[in-house]
Design a protein around this motif. Structure first.
Motif, PDB file in Angstrom:
ATOM      1  N   ILE A  13      33.011  43.382  38.787  1.00 39.50           N
ATOM      2  CA  ILE A  13      34.420  43.772  38.779  1.00 39.50           C
ATOM      3  C   ILE A  13      34.946  43.882  40.205  1.00 39.50           C
ATOM      4  N   SER A  14      34.174  44.499  41.087  1.00 37.90           N
ATOM      5  CA  SER A  14      34.643  44.653  42.467  1.00 37.90           C
ATOM      6  C   SER A  14      34.727  43.318  43.198  1.00 37.90           C
ATOM      7  N   ASP A  15      33.996  42.312  42.725  1.00 35.79           N
ATOM      8  CA  ASP A  15      34.081  40.981  43.337  1.00 35.79           C
ATOM      9  C   ASP A  15      35.411  40.283  43.050  1.00 35.79           C
ATOM     10  N   LEU A  16      36.160  40.767  42.074  1.00 42.63           N
ATOM     11  CA  LEU A  16      37.466  40.175  41.765  1.00 42.63           C
ATOM     12  C   LEU A  16      38.508  40.495  42.826  1.00 42.63           C
ATOM     13  N   PHE A  17      38.286  41.555  43.588  1.00 39.13           N
ATOM     14  CA  PHE A  17      39.276  42.032  44.546  1.00 39.13           C
ATOM     15  C   PHE A  17      38.772  41.841  45.964  1.00 39.13           C
TER      16      PHE A  17
END
Length: 70
Positions: A13-17
């Motif tokens: 999820i944090s890789d999306l931002f």
């Protein structure tokens, strides 16, 4: 976005931002970088775009809380 900012979510999820680039000057809403898209019809409706946009519209007091319970 609070969990992404404080590393409380899974890495996928944090890789999306994207984190903003380090600069010599201070930006007001520099928690997340807002991505640019070639196709605005689909790109501006994605989570990777709307998450940082809505997060930057929150007040500074709300964005600076330290725990989720606050």
């Amino acid at each position: 976005m609070f969990k992404v900012k404080n590393n409380l979510c899974p890495s996928y999820i944090s890789d999306l931002f994207q984190k903003p680039l380090l600069r010599n000057y201070n930006l007001r809403n520099a928690d997340f970088a807002i991505p640019r898209f070639r196709n605005t019809k689909y790109g501006k409706h994605s989570v990777s775009y709307l998450g940082p946009v809505i997060w930057s519209k929150l007040s500074a007091n709300t964005r600076s809380i330290e725990t989720l319970n606050q």
